[in-house]
Design a protein around this motif. Structure first.
Motif, PDB file in Angstrom:
ATOM      1  N   ASP A   1      10.489   5.756  -1.808  1.00  9.86           N
ATOM      2  CA  ASP A   1      10.199   5.789  -0.368  1.00  9.86           C
ATOM      3  C   ASP A   1       8.879   5.097  -0.050  1.00  9.86           C
ATOM      4  O   ASP A   1       8.062   5.601   0.714  1.00  9.86           O
ATOM      5  CB  ASP A   1      10.177   7.239   0.132  1.00  9.86           C
ATOM      6  CG  ASP A   1      10.386   7.334   1.635  1.00  9.86           C
ATOM      7  OD1 ASP A   1      10.799   6.325   2.243  1.00  9.86           O
ATOM      8  OD2 ASP A   1      10.117   8.409   2.200  1.00  9.86           O
ATOM      9  N   LYS A   2       8.666   3.956  -0.697  1.00 14.16           N
ATOM     10  CA  LYS A   2       7.483   3.109  -0.506  1.00 14.16           C
ATOM     11  C   LYS A   2       6.181   3.792  -0.941  1.00 14.16           C
ATOM     12  O   LYS A   2       5.096   3.427  -0.485  1.00 14.16           O
ATOM     13  CB  LYS A   2       7.368   2.640   0.949  1.00 14.16           C
ATOM     14  CG  LYS A   2       8.553   1.808   1.417  1.00 14.16           C
ATOM     15  CD  LYS A   2       8.375   1.320   2.836  1.00 14.16           C
ATOM     16  CE  LYS A   2       9.568   0.478   3.278  1.00 14.16           C
ATOM     17  NZ  LYS A   2       9.422  -0.011   4.676  1.00 14.16           N
TER      18      LYS A   2
ATOM     19  N   ASN B   1       0.853  -1.188   0.000  1.00  9.48           N
ATOM     20  CA  ASN B   1       0.000   0.000   0.000  1.00  9.48           C
ATOM     21  C   ASN B   1       0.885   1.232   0.000  1.00  9.48           C
ATOM     22  O   ASN B   1       1.898   1.271   0.707  1.00  9.48           O
ATOM     23  CB  ASN B   1      -0.916   0.024   1.224  1.00  9.48           C
ATOM     24  CG  ASN B   1      -2.026  -1.008   1.132  1.00  9.48           C
ATOM     25  OD1 ASN B   1      -1.927  -2.084   1.720  1.00  9.48           O
ATOM     26  ND2 ASN B   1      -3.068  -0.694   0.380  1.00  9.48           N
ATOM     27  N   CYS B   2       0.512   2.238  -0.770  1.00  9.02           N
ATOM     28  CA  CYS B   2       1.281   3.473  -0.818  1.00  9.02           C
ATOM     29  C   CYS B   2       1.470   4.025   0.594  1.00  9.02           C
ATOM     30  O   CYS B   2       0.524   4.089   1.386  1.00  9.02           O
ATOM     31  CB  CYS B   2       0.563   4.499  -1.695  1.00  9.02           C
ATOM     32  SG  CYS B   2       1.417   6.086  -1.811  1.00  9.02           S
ATOM     33  N   ALA B   3       2.697   4.430   0.916  1.00 10.80           N
ATOM     34  CA  ALA B   3       3.026   4.916   2.258  1.00 10.80           C
ATOM     35  C   ALA B   3       2.317   6.223   2.592  1.00 10.80           C
ATOM     36  O   ALA B   3       2.194   6.573   3.769  1.00 10.80           O
ATOM     37  CB  ALA B   3       4.533   5.086   2.398  1.00 10.80           C
ATOM     38  N   ASN B   4       1.859   6.946   1.583  1.00  6.47           N
ATOM     39  CA  ASN B   4       1.054   8.138   1.820  1.00  6.47           C
ATOM     40  C   ASN B   4      -0.339   7.674   2.223  1.00  6.47           C
ATOM     41  O   ASN B   4      -1.115   7.198   1.388  1.00  6.47           O
ATOM     42  CB  ASN B   4       0.998   8.998   0.556  1.00  6.47           C
ATOM     43  CG  ASN B   4       0.039  10.169   0.685  1.00  6.47           C
ATOM     44  OD1 ASN B   4      -0.389  10.532   1.784  1.00  6.47           O
ATOM     45  ND2 ASN B   4      -0.316  10.762  -0.452  1.00  6.47           N
ATOM     46  N   VAL B   5      -0.678   7.793   3.501  1.00  3.98           N
ATOM     47  CA  VAL B   5      -1.934   7.233   4.004  1.00  3.98           C
ATOM     48  C   VAL B   5      -3.159   7.885   3.378  1.00  3.98           C
ATOM     49  O   VAL B   5      -4.239   7.296   3.356  1.00  3.98           O
ATOM     50  CB  VAL B   5      -2.020   7.337   5.548  1.00  3.98           C
ATOM     51  CG1 VAL B   5      -0.947   6.483   6.186  1.00  3.98           C
ATOM     52  CG2 VAL B   5      -1.899   8.790   6.001  1.00  3.98           C
TER      53      VAL B   5
ATOM     54  N   GLN C   1       5.151  -3.374  -6.183  1.00  3.19           N
ATOM     55  CA  GLN C   1       6.379  -2.576  -6.131  1.00  3.19           C
ATOM     56  C   GLN C   1       7.576  -3.453  -5.786  1.00  3.19           C
ATOM     57  O   GLN C   1       7.550  -4.208  -4.811  1.00  3.19           O
ATOM     58  CB  GLN C   1       6.231  -1.462  -5.090  1.00  3.19           C
ATOM     59  CG  GLN C   1       7.394  -0.479  -5.042  1.00  3.19           C
ATOM     60  CD  GLN C   1       7.182   0.600  -3.999  1.00  3.19           C
ATOM     61  OE1 GLN C   1       6.951   0.296  -2.830  1.00  3.19           O
ATOM     62  NE2 GLN C   1       7.241   1.859  -4.412  1.00  3.19           N
ATOM     63  N   CYS C   2       8.627  -3.353  -6.584  1.00  2.00           N
ATOM     64  CA  CYS C   2       9.845  -4.124  -6.331  1.00  2.00           C
ATOM     65  C   CYS C   2      10.696  -3.419  -5.271  1.00  2.00           C
ATOM     66  O   CYS C   2      10.493  -2.234  -4.991  1.00  2.00           O
ATOM     67  CB  CYS C   2      10.633  -4.292  -7.629  1.00  2.00           C
ATOM     68  SG  CYS C   2      11.389  -2.763  -8.239  1.00  2.00           S
TER      69      CYS C   2
END
Length: 350
Positions: free
Chosen positions: A304-305, A283-287, A295-296
């Protein structure tokens, strides 16, 4: 007297950090299991509270839905409490001899807390109660019969969401591009139009979505509807114990902290950012975004995830700035208008 007395301990009140620390400190194994049953429950809330109390005492963790039409559970159980768990569950008439699907790959970290919710449906289909008979289901096939039907050219349909089938599916499957099960039913019906007399094979993770789909298709005139008994999870167990050929390619998506378990050890999908072979969902790190995508490790470090440079910029803001940014409809429109990776970055869509 407080009307909520006695119910205050029926919900989890720990933070994610506390839950992760507790789980990592455990010195025993957990068994990850899933099960479901369509059965009429007269009082779903009472059943929910009873299960929560019993499973809390057994230190169980998981995500469970209870509805008038039955139960749908994905959870883990401490190995030392497994026999007691099975005994108590099977002692209930509604769940007597309910079959279990044990996880293929299991590190015991599949869930952090116990969540049991009362829902209108255990699988949301968007249809009225009297639209079709959910008990009039198709024929259940074991792994051997399933493989034979595949080899004979039967029509096979993946009843999971697009992001699930992307990382793994049976060969020659119809792969609907739906986001939800309620979107998928009409899409599958349209794709199978004119094939009402053909042999139809349905599969999903553990069998619960196929159970409803088979009844739905029979209601619409399909005469030879079949489903994989126990879903992909039990198929993996059967081919291993019976030494059968594996017709499933890739990884099985699961709805817990693992997000997947390998069935064939093939990687059939690609990183959504660079295109390299990869089957790891994140899951995108931006909540405020939280987009589920593949994503590799290289791109996880580069971005940055996050799923995009825009989200990476947001992720680097202070906690207060991020909180302010998430307020209101403008933020929802900004980060939630593209629910699929292919819609957000069409140039990388395979």
């Amino acid at each position: 007297m407080d009307p909520n007395a006695g119910k205050k301990n029926l919900v989890n009140r720990y933070s994610r950090e506390e839950l992760e620390a507790r789980l990592m400190a455990e010195d025993f194994k957990r068994i990850t299991v899933s099960f479901y049953r369509y059965v009429i429950l007269d009082d779903p809330q009472a059943m929910r509270d009873r299960l929560y109390q019993e499973w809390t005492e057994l230190n169980c963790l998981g995500r469970i839905y209870v509805a008038r039409e039955g139960i749908n559970a994905q959870m883990n159980v401490p190995e030392q409490n497994w026999e007691q768990f099975v005994k108590e569950l099977h002692a209930k008439e509604e769940f007597k001899d309910i079959p279990f699907k044990i996880a293929v790959e299991d590190d015991g970290k599949s869930f952090l807390k116990l969540v049991i919710k009362v829902r209108d449906r255990i699988v949301a289909d968007g249809l009225a109660d009297d639209h079709y008979d959910v008990t009039n289901v198709g024929t259940h096939l074991d792994a051997e019969s399933w493989n034979q039907a595949l080899e004979e050219g039967a029509i096979v349909v993946d009843m999971r969401n697009h992001y699930e089938s992307e990382i793994g599916h049976f060969e020659n499957s119809i792969l609907p591009q739906a986001e939800t099960f309620r979107e998928e039913l009409p899409e599958v019906l349209e794709k199978l139009k004119g094939k009402e007399s053909d042999k139809i094979l349905l599969y999903c993770t553990g069998g619960i979505r196929c159970e409803k789909t088979s009844a739905f298709l029979k209601h619409h005139g399909f005469t030879d509807v079949n489903q994989l008994h126990g879903g992909i999870i039990d198929y993996a167990r059967q081919i291993k114990t019976k030494e059968l050929p594996n017709k499933f390619h890739g990884k099985n998506f699961v709805f817990d902290e693992r997000l997947g378990e390998s069935i064939s050890h093939e990687v059939i999908s690609h990183c959504h950012q660079c295109g390299e072979p990869c089957d790891v969902h994140v899951n995108c790190a931006n909540v405020a975004c939280n987009l589920l995508f593949i994503q590799c490790p290289t791109c996880a470090e580069k971005y940055d995830k996050c799923c995009s440079e825009e989200c990476m910029e947001v992720q680097h803001l202070s906690a207060e700035e991020q909180k302010e940014l998430r307020k209101g409809k403008k933020s929802q429109k900004r980060f939630h208008s593209h629910r699929r990776w292919g819609d957000l970055h069409p140039e990388t869509k395979s």
